[in-house]
Motif scaffolding. Structure first.
Motif, short mmCIF file in Angstrom:
data_model
loop_
_atom_site.label_atom_id
_atom_site.label_comp_id
_atom_site.label_asym_id
_atom_site.label_seq_id
_atom_site.Cartn_x
_atom_site.Cartn_y
_atom_site.Cartn_z
N UNK A 1 76.37 86.51 124.94
CA UNK A 1 76.10 87.90 125.22
C UNK A 1 77.26 88.76 124.69
N UNK A 2 78.47 88.24 124.85
CA UNK A 2 79.64 89.00 124.39
C UNK A 2 79.59 89.19 122.87
N UNK A 3 79.20 88.16 122.15
CA UNK A 3 79.12 88.28 120.68
C UNK A 3 78.09 89.32 120.26
N UNK A 4 76.96 89.34 120.96
CA UNK A 4 75.93 90.34 120.67
C UNK A 4 76.48 91.74 120.89
N UNK A 5 77.15 91.95 122.00
CA UNK A 5 77.72 93.27 122.29
C UNK A 5 78.77 93.67 121.28
N UNK A 6 79.62 92.73 120.89
CA UNK A 6 80.65 93.04 119.89
C UNK A 6 79.99 93.36 118.55
N UNK A 7 78.95 92.63 118.18
CA UNK A 7 78.22 92.94 116.95
C UNK A 7 77.57 94.31 116.99
N UNK A 8 76.96 94.65 118.12
CA UNK A 8 76.36 95.98 118.26
C UNK A 8 77.43 97.07 118.20
#
Length: 119
Positions: A1-8
């Motif tokens: 989830x953290x990677x998704x948020x950082x990507x966004x």
């Protein structure tokens, strides 16, 4: 989830810089400056929320809701202003105010997440 948020957050930051450049170089594109600021500011807020979640300084569920709220709110706000600038119409009626309300609620959720954190 953290990677998704950082990507966004990275996508929001890139879009914010692009809108800032369009605002600076485009004739009568001053509306894009506030859209740019919202994207850049809230992209940074997402990165901070991810870092605070990793350290346990925010309650997990509430902190994630706040971070995704930043994404949704900033995209609604900036998307609406950008469409008004270039297409002459709104994303949907009251999209920008809805985005602003979601961002305010997300900041309040950060406060709640900090109070509810275990550390």
């Amino acid at each position: 989830m953290a990677r998704l948020l950082v990507g966004l957050a990275g996508l929001m930051g890139a879009a914010g810089v692009a809108l800032a450049a369009a605002s600076a170089h485009g004739a009568d594109a001053s509306r894009l400056a506030s859209a740019s600021a919202m994207l850049l500011f809230h992209a940074t807020a997402i990165l901070a929320a991810v870092a605070l979640l990793a350290r346990g300084l925010l309650h997990g569920g509430i902190g994630l809701i706040a971070a995704f709220g930043f994404v949704i709110g900033a995209v609604l706000f900036a998307g609406d202003l950008t469409l008004r600038q270039y297409a002459g119409h709104s994303l949907f009626p009251y999209a920008a105010p809805t985005g602003g309300t979601v961002m305010i609620a997300s900041w309040l959720a950060v406060t709640l997440a900090a109070v509810a954190a275990r550390k």
